[in-house]
Design a protein around this motif. Structure first.
Motif, PDB file in Angstrom:
ATOM      1  N   MET A  22      27.099  48.891  78.166  1.00 57.17           N
ATOM      2  CA  MET A  22      26.675  50.291  78.037  1.00 57.17           C
ATOM      3  C   MET A  22      25.165  50.374  77.856  1.00 57.17           C
ATOM      4  SD  MET A  22      29.622  52.337  75.954  1.00 57.17           S
ATOM      5  CE  MET A  22      29.193  51.692  74.381  1.00 57.17           C
ATOM      6  N   LEU A  61      22.227  52.304  80.231  1.00 56.95           N
ATOM      7  CA  LEU A  61      21.481  53.378  79.596  1.00 56.95           C
ATOM      8  C   LEU A  61      20.078  53.447  80.177  1.00 56.95           C
ATOM      9  CD1 LEU A  61      22.372  55.248  77.295  1.00 56.95           C
ATOM     10  CD2 LEU A  61      21.140  53.752  75.739  1.00 56.95           C
ATOM     11  N   THR A  83      31.216  45.270  75.585  1.00 57.95           N
ATOM     12  CA  THR A  83      31.220  46.684  75.967  1.00 57.95           C
ATOM     13  C   THR A  83      29.892  47.332  75.605  1.00 57.95           C
ATOM     14  OG1 THR A  83      33.534  46.645  75.341  1.00 57.95           O
ATOM     15  CG2 THR A  83      32.576  48.794  75.798  1.00 57.95           C
ATOM     16  N   GLN A 101      24.997  59.544  81.560  1.00 60.54           N
ATOM     17  CA  GLN A 101      23.978  59.189  80.549  1.00 60.54           C
ATOM     18  C   GLN A 101      24.226  59.933  79.242  1.00 60.54           C
ATOM     19  OE1 GLN A 101      21.357  56.958  80.548  1.00 60.54           O
ATOM     20  NE2 GLN A 101      22.382  56.173  82.376  1.00 60.54           N
ATOM     21  N   LEU A 121      26.987  58.243  77.452  1.00 59.85           N
ATOM     22  CA  LEU A 121      26.527  56.975  76.884  1.00 59.85           C
ATOM     23  C   LEU A 121      25.690  57.211  75.638  1.00 59.85           C
ATOM     24  CD1 LEU A 121      25.497  54.691  79.877  1.00 59.85           C
ATOM     25  CD2 LEU A 121      27.334  54.363  78.238  1.00 59.85           C
TER      26      LEU A 121
END
Lengths: 294, 314, 498
Positions: free
Chosen positions: B107, B111, B103, A9, A12
């Motif tokens: 992502m 999240l 992408t 996380q 990200l």
């Protein structure tokens, strides 16, 4: 496992912060240059932090306030009316396309798809709207040509109906004796909120950012939207800097400076940035992409 | 195939159906009228591509020019260049644009947290809202010879400043970056919308089976996106011979020296015809772009439908 | 199988619609051409028109840089005079210069505008596209006051094949090319306004100024990426300079610009300046006006073309004495839309803009007291209102010669301007304008090559010899020789007919 997750996380979030910086930084550059003193801007170029802060660009815009406020008024009006009408037409067109009962469904799908590939070009379209409908220098010219409906939105909305409105629900309503219009407005419409919000935002964005209809159909500056004002200033500047202006008797000092151009661009974007977050949760649910024939 | 299954029921409820179809068609009337006026009738004006347009005589009264309006597109040494530019940029934009958007969408899906997701989604959309003309000023802010950031950065690290606006070789990269920057937020959100629609139980099942994140993406997410990807790519192929005029005309600041890298069909036609005001020639170019795009979509769709008929556009 | 069926239906549908459209728009189109013919044929009625009582309204399109908020107020004031005196009223449409080419081109497809400026696109293009109505019959029957404004020779400048297509407007027909210098710096170096300079002197000054003011660019482009608009070559009605006359139009051989000594001389200076860091490094991507950069303290000077006007904060020197290019008269002129449904009324409106002193005053300065006040010396000053400031760009208007000049321009501005026009040297091809129709494909291709190299070479950003060599190779492939031959042939025919 959780530690691994947390690291994932973290990475990200880090990537997204980078992406956001990349997306926002140029906008900040725009903002900062609109807040920089003119002479400094010319001398030092653009900076992320104004080395000499000045509100003169915005003061200038306030000075021509009647024009800017009028432009805002036009933009808001056109966006609202255009979005509502466009929504309604798209909605009414897309729903039957999603229904198997519609005769010649494929024909109608192609009828839409074709418009995405071919267009008659500017002159024939212009002649159509001005000579038959006489919309030049009216507010209609900002609303009707080109923007009301487009194939992509119709096909997207149709795909949404196909995927998100259970057929049983429609059937049940019809067995209860509801007519097609009642089914549409009482059963389908309430279920279509995300779609309405998404397509509404997409149509609204196009209206908000449009300046081409002004360029083609409007010569009365009382009908200039914010984007049309910005575009006209920029095209004047481009014309002057192309060296085509004959004589030398023009006074370029009267042209709005870079700072002012930036300031207009900023005030054109801000309202959208304020509105977008409210639409966002629908936006994501409303986008459904599917084929032409559905 | 589905049709045969539906047909019997259709026949049974013939009475109701005809009323239903009437109601359905009546809903479409405003849209049909609009498309006819706004799109189809002007399409007849495409005939001007074959005419020597005379303003006093109008589209129909002007004399015929045969294919004369098309020849200028091929007479120049640049013809090959502009077609190559248009196609290559579009191919690169389609490939990289979709990869980047997918992408980001994936992502975004992985999240956690509502607030940050929302903020990210708002911020990455900003570039999409800035018009290309304004973008061209911003790009200039980065690339200007002596006050641009990039050159400031280069000189700070001891390099020599680059004259970006006089050297064509850099521009394929610059324009690609600008294009991706301005469009990635929007297309990411389009893909994200599909990604979140994928049944979450599939992921749970997969992770119980011990599939790692990459395997989940490969076996669940990407197949779930297949139809969306194919649809968007096919639609983009219909625009293969067009280009974003603002990007290719405004962003290079109309620097002539860059034209070998920045001229696309639209830009060339615009530049070539501003002196001539030739409606016939510009229509000819537009018609050619549409027809070629149409052929592209048809053939690409044909291939797709051979391989995987469910994903085909039509 | 499925696809083919869908397509067949879709195509059939599109065809049906197109055919239906053919019928509909077809009649509209032929109606348009009908009115065009009527316009040509009814010229004999021009005289008779005055006796009819009906007042017709004419739409007039004028280019501008500003917001002209009070256009309607000024039009009303004009109409108060013109309705009775000339039997016409006008609607003034001010169109931004940046949008001008696009918007007028669309307007000309129908009769939504009657009188307009032919500008930005060569007059020959308007003529070739049949956008401009021939005016010779109107001119022949015009009032004496009108005939006194332009001589027959001057009207040749807007004629082609024996037809007069438009009426020149009043502005500077020739230009001085010189250097605009920051007035303080000029004073330091002892350079005076109106002083002659050779290119060597300019060069010496630039090096000296660069040494003294290293923070400033010694020289910047006149505007945007254009080093200077024109120089000593004459494009013969072609702003792209594809095939030119050298030596201020005195040498009658049409040549490739890049092969002329004039061009190479000029560029050898600018190239040296650029290499030595005197020129703005971003010359090719600049969007600012040179004089703004001078006033902002970023530049010392810029090249400039000018006539009798001044530039705030700068002094102006002379490098090339005033001279007029071939198409000076046609660069901006006023005419009538071929699709106009009332060409006679349009002509009356056009004529009054050139002869009626009160109307000219209104069109130039707006309404006295509201938009301007008259000073003791007969010059004007703008009031607080910014509703009508066309006087600042009077060069786009049909004829401002009768109006009070602005204070900044001095009390004798218009007299000076007319005197300047009469006295400046003229290209030997004056009145000639090249018609590119016969070589349209080559011309399109050459324009593209010119766009690529012209500003770059002029600014000195690129190596002179190698770039010219490269450009000439591209020109050759694009068919420059055909254009030069056609230009020479047309020019010779024009001169022979003189």
């Amino acid at each position: 496992m959780t530690a691994k997750h947390r690291i994932g996380q973290g990475i990200l979030n880090f990537i997204f912060v980078l992406l956001c910086v990349a997306a926002v930084a140029p906008f900040l550059l725009l903002l900062s240059s609109s807040l920089t003193e003119e002479a400094t801007l010319l001398r030092e170029g653009y900076n992320f932090f104004p080395s000499k802060f000045s509100l003169e660009s915005y003061a200038y815009l306030m000075g021509s306030a009647s024009k800017i406020t009028k432009g805002y008024g036009i933009t808001v009006f056109v966006t609202l009316v255009g979005t509502v009408c466009g929504m309604l037409m798209t909605f009414l067109f897309a729903y039957p396309l999603s229904r198997r009962e519609l005769p010649h469904r494929t024909f109608f799908s192609f009828f839409v798809f074709f418009t995405m590939l071919f267009n008659g070009g500017l002159v024939p379209t212009y002649m159509m709207w001005t000579q038959t409908f006489h919309i030049r220098n009216t507010l209609w010219a900002l609303i009707i040509p080109g923007l009301l409906m487009n194939g992509f939105n119709i096909i997207m909305m149709r795909s949404f109906f196909n995927s998100s409105i259970p057929n049983e629900l429609v059937e049940a309503a019809r067995i209860d004796g509801a007519g097609e219009y009642r089914v549409l407005f009482q059963v389908v419409l309430p279920l279509s909120k995300p779609m309405i919000a998404t397509i509404g935002l997409m149509i609204g964005l196009r209206y908000w950012n449009d300046w081409t209809n002004s360029l083609y159909y409007i010569t009365d500056e009382n009908l200039y939207s914010i984007q049309a004002i910005l575009n006209t200033i920029i095209s004047n500047v481009q014309f002057l800097s192309s060296g085509q202006a004959i004589g030398s008797a023009y006074s370029a000092a009267n042209l709005p400076s870079v700072g002012i151009r930036m300031a207009i661009a900023v005030i054109g974007i801000i309202p959208i940035l304020c509105i977008y977050p409210f639409f966002q949760k629908y936006f994501v649910k409303g986008i459904v992409v599917g084929g032409v024939k559905g | 195939m589905a049709k045969t299954a539906v047909k019997p029921s259709k026949k049974k409820g013939m009475k109701g159906t005809s009323r239903t179809s009437l109601a359905l068609i009546s809903m479409m009337v405003p849209g049909i009228i609009y498309l006819i006026i706004n799109n189809y009738i002007p399409m007849a004006g495409l005939v001007v591509a074959f005419k020597q347009f005379d303003y006093a005589k109008g589209i129909w009264g002007s004399g015929w020019a045969g294919f004369g309006n098309f020849t200028y597109l091929f007479k120049t040494r640049d013809a090959f260049n502009i077609v190559r530019n248009t196609l290559l940029y579009n191919i690169v934009f389609i490939i990289l644009g979709n990869i980047l958007a997918i992408t980001v969408a994936i992502m975004l899906n992985f999240l956690k947290g509502q607030m940050n997701k929302k903020v990210y989604q708002t911020l990455i959309l900003i570039p999409y809202l800035i018009s290309m003309v304004v973008v061209s000023y911003i790009v200039y802010g980065f690339l200007s010879m002596d006050s641009g950031f990039v050159n400031k950065l280069i000189t700070a690290f001891g390099g020599t400043a680059v004259s970006w606006y006089t050297q064509a070789k850099y521009w394929p990269v610059i324009l690609t970056i600008v294009h991706l920057w301005s469009g990635f937020g929007y297309s990411s959100i389009v893909y994200y919308a599909t990604v979140i629609g994928i049944d979450s139980s599939l992921y749970e099942a997969a992770s119980i089976d011990g599939a790692n994140v990459w395997k989940q993406i490969w076996h669940i997410t990407l197949p779930g996106l297949r139809i969306t990807i194919i649809t968007l790519v096919l639609m983009a192929m219909g625009r293969m011979f067009y280009s974003d005029f603002g990007l290719f005309y405004q962003v290079p600041m109309r620097s002539g020296l860059l034209s070998s890298a920045t001229d696309t069909i639209d830009v060339f036609v615009y530049k070539a015809l501003t002196q001539l005001n030739d409606v016939g020639r510009s229509s000819a170019a537009g018609l050619l772009q549409s027809v070629l795009g149409f052929i592209m979509v048809l053939s690409a769709n044909l291939i797709v439908s051979k391989v995987d008929s469910d994903s085909a556009l039509f | 199988m499925k696809i083919r069926k869908f397509l067949a239906i879709a195509l059939a549908g599109a065809m049906t619609l197109s055919l239906a459209a053919c019928g509909g728009s077809g009649s509209a189109g032929s109606a348009g051409s009908g009115s065009g013919n009527a316009g040509g044929g009814s010229e004999s009625a021009a005289g008779a028109g005055e006796s009819t009582a009906e007042v017709e309204n004419v739409v007039v399109a004028i280019p501008t840089f500003f917001d002209v908020k009070d256009a309607q107020m000024v039009a009303d004031a004009i109409n108060a005079i013109s309705a009775e005196k000339y039997g016409v009223t006008v609607t003034l449409e001010f169109i931004a210069l940046g949008n001008w080419a696009q918007q007028t081109n669309l307007l000309l497809t129908s009769d939504e505008v009657d009188v307009l400026a032919f500008y930005q696109t060569p007059l020959t293009t308007f003529i070739k596209n049949n956008q401009a109505l021939p005016l010779e019959n109107y001119v022949a029957n015009a009032s004496d006051e009108f005939k006194a404004v332009w001589s027959d020779a001057e009207l040749q400048g807007t004629s082609m094949n024996g037809h007069i297509y438009s009426i020149p407007n009043l502005r500077n027909f020739g230009n001085i090319r010189g250097l605009d210098i920051d007035e303080n710096i000029a004073a330091e170096f002892g350079i005076e306004n109106g002083q002659h300079m050779t290119m060597d002197e300019v060069s010496d000054f630039l090096y000296a100024a660069h040494e003294k003011y290293p923070d400033r660019y010694a020289i910047v482009p006149q505007a945007g990426s254009s080093m200077v608009s024109g120089w000593t070559w004459d494009g013969l009605g072609d702003g792209k300079f594809i095939g030119v006359l050298e030596d201020c139009g005195q040498d009658l051989t049409v040549k490739n610009l890049f092969d002329t000594d004039d061009f190479r001389d000029f560029c050898s200076y600018t190239r040296k300046w650029y290499q030595d860091g005197l020129t703005m490094a971003d010359a090719l991507s600049n969007t600012e006006d040179g004089k703004n950069l001078i006033r902002a303290g970023k530049a010392v000077c810029c090249l400039e073309n000018y006539a009798v006007d001044t530039a705030e904060g700068c002094i102006r020197t002379i490098i090339i004495d005033p001279w007029a290019v071939s198409n000076s008269y046609a660069e901006l002129s006023y005419g009538i839309n071929t699709n106009s449904s009332k060409p006679d009324a349009a002509w009356k409106a056009l004529e009054m803009f050139y002869i009626d002193k009160d109307i000219c005053e209104l069109l130039t300065n707006g309404i006295e007291g509201t938009h301007y006040t008259v000073n003791e010396d007969g010059t004007t000053t703008f009031t607080e209102s910014d509703g009508y400031q066309m006087a600042a760009i009077a060069w786009v208007l049909p004829y401002s010669g009768y109006a009070h000049p602005m204070a900044a321009n001095g009390p004798t501005y218009f007299e000076d301007l007319i005197e300047f026009n009469n006295s400046c040297a003229k290209s030997k091809g004056l009145g000639f304008a090249f018609d590119s129709t016969s070589v349209a494909n080559q011309y399109t291709a050459c324009c593209n090559v010119m766009d690529k190299y012209y500003t770059a070479i002029m600014s000195g950003t690129v190596d002179l010899e190698s770039t010219i060599e490269q450009a000439n190779a591209e020109f050759e492939a694009a068919g420059l020789a055909d254009i030069i031959a056609a230009k020479q042939e047309q020019l010779d025919a024009f001169l022979a007919a003189q």
